[in-house]
Design a protein around this motif. Sequence first.
Motif, PDB file in Angstrom:
ATOM      1  N   VAL A  40      14.180 -16.644 -48.260  1.00  0.00           N
ATOM      2  CA  VAL A  40      14.447 -17.105 -46.901  1.00  0.00           C
ATOM      3  C   VAL A  40      15.224 -16.014 -46.174  1.00  0.00           C
ATOM      4  O   VAL A  40      16.208 -15.477 -46.699  1.00  0.00           O
ATOM      5  CB  VAL A  40      15.253 -18.424 -46.878  1.00  0.00           C
ATOM      6  CG1 VAL A  40      15.689 -18.775 -45.458  1.00  0.00           C
ATOM      7  CG2 VAL A  40      14.435 -19.566 -47.481  1.00  0.00           C
ATOM      8  N   VAL A  41      14.751 -15.634 -44.999  1.00  0.00           N
ATOM      9  CA  VAL A  41      15.446 -14.658 -44.167  1.00  0.00           C
ATOM     10  C   VAL A  41      15.913 -15.378 -42.906  1.00  0.00           C
ATOM     11  O   VAL A  41      15.096 -15.884 -42.137  1.00  0.00           O
ATOM     12  CB  VAL A  41      14.519 -13.487 -43.773  1.00  0.00           C
ATOM     13  CG1 VAL A  41      15.298 -12.451 -42.955  1.00  0.00           C
ATOM     14  CG2 VAL A  41      13.898 -12.844 -45.006  1.00  0.00           C
ATOM     15  N   SER A  42      17.226 -15.476 -42.726  1.00  0.00           N
ATOM     16  CA  SER A  42      17.743 -16.208 -41.580  1.00  0.00           C
ATOM     17  C   SER A  42      18.468 -15.294 -40.611  1.00  0.00           C
ATOM     18  O   SER A  42      19.098 -14.320 -41.014  1.00  0.00           O
ATOM     19  CB  SER A  42      18.732 -17.289 -42.039  1.00  0.00           C
ATOM     20  OG  SER A  42      18.045 -18.409 -42.524  1.00  0.00           O
ATOM     21  N   GLY A  43      18.368 -15.645 -39.335  1.00  0.00           N
ATOM     22  CA  GLY A  43      19.056 -14.879 -38.301  1.00  0.00           C
ATOM     23  C   GLY A  43      20.090 -15.735 -37.598  1.00  0.00           C
ATOM     24  O   GLY A  43      19.961 -16.953 -37.530  1.00  0.00           O
ATOM     25  N   GLY A  44      21.113 -15.068 -37.075  1.00  0.00           N
ATOM     26  CA  GLY A  44      22.179 -15.768 -36.362  1.00  0.00           C
ATOM     27  C   GLY A  44      22.534 -15.080 -35.059  1.00  0.00           C
ATOM     28  O   GLY A  44      21.820 -14.180 -34.587  1.00  0.00           O
ATOM     29  N   ARG A  45      23.628 -15.509 -34.507  1.00  0.00           N
ATOM     30  CA  ARG A  45      24.103 -15.026 -33.213  1.00  0.00           C
ATOM     31  C   ARG A  45      24.220 -13.501 -33.164  1.00  0.00           C
ATOM     32  O   ARG A  45      24.061 -12.898 -32.106  1.00  0.00           O
ATOM     33  CB  ARG A  45      25.468 -15.678 -32.928  1.00  0.00           C
ATOM     34  CG  ARG A  45      26.049 -15.365 -31.598  1.00  0.00           C
ATOM     35  CD  ARG A  45      25.325 -16.029 -30.461  1.00  0.00           C
ATOM     36  NE  ARG A  45      25.826 -17.378 -30.225  1.00  0.00           N
ATOM     37  CZ  ARG A  45      25.394 -18.155 -29.239  1.00  0.00           C
ATOM     38  NH1 ARG A  45      24.458 -17.715 -28.412  1.00  0.00           N
ATOM     39  NH2 ARG A  45      25.865 -19.368 -29.077  1.00  0.00           N
ATOM     40  N   GLY A  46      24.479 -12.894 -34.318  1.00  0.00           N
ATOM     41  CA  GLY A  46      24.638 -11.439 -34.373  1.00  0.00           C
ATOM     42  C   GLY A  46      23.401 -10.681 -33.937  1.00  0.00           C
ATOM     43  O   GLY A  46      23.453  -9.478 -33.689  1.00  0.00           O
ATOM     44  N   LEU A  47      22.254 -11.378 -33.842  1.00  0.00           N
ATOM     45  CA  LEU A  47      21.039 -10.720 -33.363  1.00  0.00           C
ATOM     46  C   LEU A  47      21.173 -10.352 -31.898  1.00  0.00           C
ATOM     47  O   LEU A  47      20.453  -9.490 -31.405  1.00  0.00           O
ATOM     48  CB  LEU A  47      19.823 -11.636 -33.547  1.00  0.00           C
ATOM     49  CG  LEU A  47      19.388 -11.906 -34.987  1.00  0.00           C
ATOM     50  CD1 LEU A  47      18.338 -12.994 -35.035  1.00  0.00           C
ATOM     51  CD2 LEU A  47      18.858 -10.629 -35.638  1.00  0.00           C
ATOM     52  N   GLY A  48      22.067 -11.024 -31.192  1.00  0.00           N
ATOM     53  CA  GLY A  48      22.361 -10.663 -29.812  1.00  0.00           C
ATOM     54  C   GLY A  48      21.496 -11.340 -28.772  1.00  0.00           C
ATOM     55  O   GLY A  48      21.996 -11.848 -27.788  1.00  0.00           O
ATOM     56  N   GLU A  49      20.190 -11.337 -28.974  1.00  0.00           N
ATOM     57  CA  GLU A  49      19.319 -11.994 -28.000  1.00  0.00           C
ATOM     58  C   GLU A  49      18.063 -12.540 -28.674  1.00  0.00           C
ATOM     59  O   GLU A  49      17.683 -12.106 -29.752  1.00  0.00           O
ATOM     60  CB  GLU A  49      18.949 -11.040 -26.861  1.00  0.00           C
ATOM     61  CG  GLU A  49      18.306  -9.769 -27.357  1.00  0.00           C
ATOM     62  CD  GLU A  49      17.992  -8.819 -26.219  1.00  0.00           C
ATOM     63  OE1 GLU A  49      17.813  -9.297 -25.098  1.00  0.00           O
ATOM     64  OE2 GLU A  49      17.904  -7.620 -26.478  1.00  0.00           O
ATOM     65  N   LYS A  50      17.453 -13.492 -27.997  1.00  0.00           N
ATOM     66  CA  LYS A  50      16.298 -14.228 -28.524  1.00  0.00           C
ATOM     67  C   LYS A  50      15.191 -13.314 -29.055  1.00  0.00           C
ATOM     68  O   LYS A  50      14.652 -13.544 -30.129  1.00  0.00           O
ATOM     69  CB  LYS A  50      15.765 -15.147 -27.414  1.00  0.00           C
ATOM     70  CG  LYS A  50      14.643 -16.043 -27.853  1.00  0.00           C
ATOM     71  CD  LYS A  50      14.200 -16.960 -26.717  1.00  0.00           C
ATOM     72  CE  LYS A  50      13.061 -17.855 -27.196  1.00  0.00           C
ATOM     73  NZ  LYS A  50      12.662 -18.836 -26.180  1.00  0.00           N
ATOM     74  N   ASP A  51      14.862 -12.291 -28.281  1.00  0.00           N
ATOM     75  CA  ASP A  51      13.737 -11.427 -28.652  1.00  0.00           C
ATOM     76  C   ASP A  51      13.935 -10.749 -30.009  1.00  0.00           C
ATOM     77  O   ASP A  51      12.974 -10.398 -30.683  1.00  0.00           O
ATOM     78  CB  ASP A  51      13.524 -10.340 -27.582  1.00  0.00           C
ATOM     79  CG  ASP A  51      13.015 -10.943 -26.276  1.00  0.00           C
ATOM     80  OD1 ASP A  51      12.676 -12.151 -26.292  1.00  0.00           O
ATOM     81  OD2 ASP A  51      12.976 -10.217 -25.271  1.00  0.00           O
ATOM     82  N   GLN A  52      15.208 -10.568 -30.372  1.00  0.00           N
ATOM     83  CA  GLN A  52      15.492  -9.891 -31.635  1.00  0.00           C
ATOM     84  C   GLN A  52      15.115 -10.733 -32.848  1.00  0.00           C
ATOM     85  O   GLN A  52      15.078 -10.233 -33.966  1.00  0.00           O
ATOM     86  CB  GLN A  52      16.993  -9.526 -31.712  1.00  0.00           C
ATOM     87  CG  GLN A  52      17.450  -8.554 -30.637  1.00  0.00           C
ATOM     88  CD  GLN A  52      16.828  -7.188 -30.821  1.00  0.00           C
ATOM     89  OE1 GLN A  52      16.683  -6.699 -31.933  1.00  0.00           O
ATOM     90  NE2 GLN A  52      16.442  -6.564 -29.715  1.00  0.00           N
ATOM     91  N   TYR A  53      14.853 -12.035 -32.607  1.00  0.00           N
ATOM     92  CA  TYR A  53      14.496 -12.892 -33.742  1.00  0.00           C
ATOM     93  C   TYR A  53      13.163 -12.456 -34.361  1.00  0.00           C
ATOM     94  O   TYR A  53      12.895 -12.726 -35.526  1.00  0.00           O
ATOM     95  CB  TYR A  53      14.435 -14.366 -33.321  1.00  0.00           C
ATOM     96  CG  TYR A  53      14.291 -15.301 -34.504  1.00  0.00           C
ATOM     97  CD1 TYR A  53      15.393 -15.621 -35.297  1.00  0.00           C
ATOM     98  CD2 TYR A  53      13.042 -15.803 -34.868  1.00  0.00           C
ATOM     99  CE1 TYR A  53      15.263 -16.429 -36.413  1.00  0.00           C
ATOM    100  CE2 TYR A  53      12.899 -16.620 -35.988  1.00  0.00           C
ATOM    101  CZ  TYR A  53      14.012 -16.936 -36.746  1.00  0.00           C
ATOM    102  OH  TYR A  53      13.876 -17.730 -37.849  1.00  0.00           O
ATOM    103  N   ALA A  54      12.348 -11.744 -33.567  1.00  0.00           N
ATOM    104  CA  ALA A  54      11.044 -11.271 -34.068  1.00  0.00           C
ATOM    105  C   ALA A  54      11.212 -10.454 -35.348  1.00  0.00           C
ATOM    106  O   ALA A  54      10.367 -10.510 -36.245  1.00  0.00           O
ATOM    107  CB  ALA A  54      10.344 -10.452 -32.995  1.00  0.00           C
ATOM    108  N   MET A  55      12.315  -9.702 -35.453  1.00  0.00           N
ATOM    109  CA  MET A  55      12.456  -8.880 -36.659  1.00  0.00           C
ATOM    110  C   MET A  55      12.782  -9.732 -37.893  1.00  0.00           C
ATOM    111  O   MET A  55      12.460  -9.366 -39.015  1.00  0.00           O
ATOM    112  CB  MET A  55      13.460  -7.740 -36.457  1.00  0.00           C
ATOM    113  CG  MET A  55      14.902  -8.116 -36.318  1.00  0.00           C
ATOM    114  SD  MET A  55      15.863  -6.576 -36.090  1.00  0.00           S
ATOM    115  CE  MET A  55      17.470  -7.240 -35.696  1.00  0.00           C
TER     116      MET A  55
END
Lengths: 259, 323
Positions: free
Chosen positions: B207-222
């Motif tokens: 499982v690869v999870s993302g959080g607020r540290g991504l900065g913005e919505k579009d960064q969730y693509a990575m």
Amino acid sequence: MNVVVCVKQIPDPAAPPALDPGTNNLSRTGKLILDESDSYGVEMALQLVDAAGSGEVTLVSMAPNGETSGLRTALAMGAARAILVSDDALSGSDALGTAKVLAAAIKRAEPDLVLAATESSDGYTGTTPVQIAELLGLPSVTFAKKVEVTGDSVSVERQTEAGYDEVQCPLPAVVTVTAGVVEPRYPSFKGIMAAKSKPVDTLTVADLGIDAGQVGAAGARQEITGVSAAEERGSGEIVVDEGDAHERIIQFLEQLKVL
Amino acid sequence: MSIDKIWVLAEVADGKTVTASLELISHATTLAGTVEAVAFGDATAAVAATLGEYGATKVHDVGDLGGALPGVPVASAIAAAVASGAGPDAILFPATYDGRDVAGRLSAKIDRPVLTNVVGLAEDGGALVTQHAIFGGTQIASARFTGEGPGLFVVRAKSFPAESRGGGPAEVVAAPAPDAGSTNAARIVARHVEERTGPKLDEADVVVSGGRGLGEKDQYAMIEELAALLHGAPGASRAIVDAGWVPYAYQVGQTGKTVKPTVYLACGISGATQHLVGMKNAKNIVAINKDQDAPIFTVADLGIVGDVHKVVPKLIEALKTRG
């Protein structure tokens, strides 16, 4: 259209939580704030009333000590009034006891639609809204990500494991909304000032015609028998990235045979 | 008081019993002499063999719901059995969207409380005692019912292993829902399946999870790209679900899903107690966060103090090069 939003005032999640040593119930002394999960329901209710062109948003809440600071936040967002049930007899209520109290309070507002969050952020039992619907004899649609009212029915996009279902339901009904589906407005200065004079009806259990033995610790038919420390998970290796940390991750994944 | 009979809500999706229900059926066989399932939809006969294999001797089939949401009709069918005296001592529900609905409706219908977010269930002196992970999973609270049964329990996925008990097919008995009137008025008019490749979040090995540290919505693509490269599922912290970046179904944590993958990669997640409770039982945890004091590092087997916007793209490139 009149919308009731169930809101909960909870201890600040940023502060470390504690249990009452006597009852093992979550300690809810001190200042309480509006559960952020509820701000989505409040925002959605305001938008639906706006779209309908008439009606108002009523908050319904249950809290100890006549606490209203969280309600004021939602009133400042634009809700018209609040019904607060506050009574020492309510301390230690389980979810079904809470649902009985909220259902009785909601009935007074005669809403066309009742909105609630899918679960609170402190107790997160997640059953109260559906219990309320059953007690009020209303249909319910849970886990809504989009809500539209047309005439006397509500259409909901309901979250599922695979995607979402389009659900149609006649009003009045209870709908629970998931977080993040609307952007809760920040209360304006004018809103904050106006909220101070908006009506908050404070009711007791007796006012609602509920037998005190049905709610609170007396009515709760469940108890916490003990609390113990969970197995701790130690921290491992820490690497400060100097441009090559991804290589360490790959090595780690290789060791685990994930790669 | 002893526990003679337990019922388990068996949810069926795509013609198969969901794993969370099988976990409950096989665990229930360790608690009660008789374990039976309650199922709804048009595929009950097709899953009777599986339900039997995991330990259910009988399956009460509510049948096709005609487009109704399951909460009301399934709870009505169970309530009718309880009222007739044919009900069980306890009913277990998986903590799914529909499982929670049925449990809540039933609780109010038969006036019995419900214990939710159960992560452990054992028999003690003839009664069931639950365990609940509280305060980010740092402490375990035990609870039990004090009133008359049946006890209603909503259990989080992955609390028990789903183990075959080698049973023969469960006997299918009809348990049609009595008319619940206008409370049963919600109708599914269309179903939308969002295209998703790769494994389900709560069943994935990675499982690869993302959080607020991504900065913005579009960064969730990575996060999605990295999850795909690792044949895993993408997840999220509550913060970015609340912010509307990804749907609720992606959320890992107290108010979301519990996951126990072989590897959990937390990218730009600080590790609030809300999140930790949903993932700290992963077999291995890798965390990437620029704040070296982030609580996520207290549970990480490998902690990378660094910028997700630098580390993750390099990781993606390196994985692509490997082919």
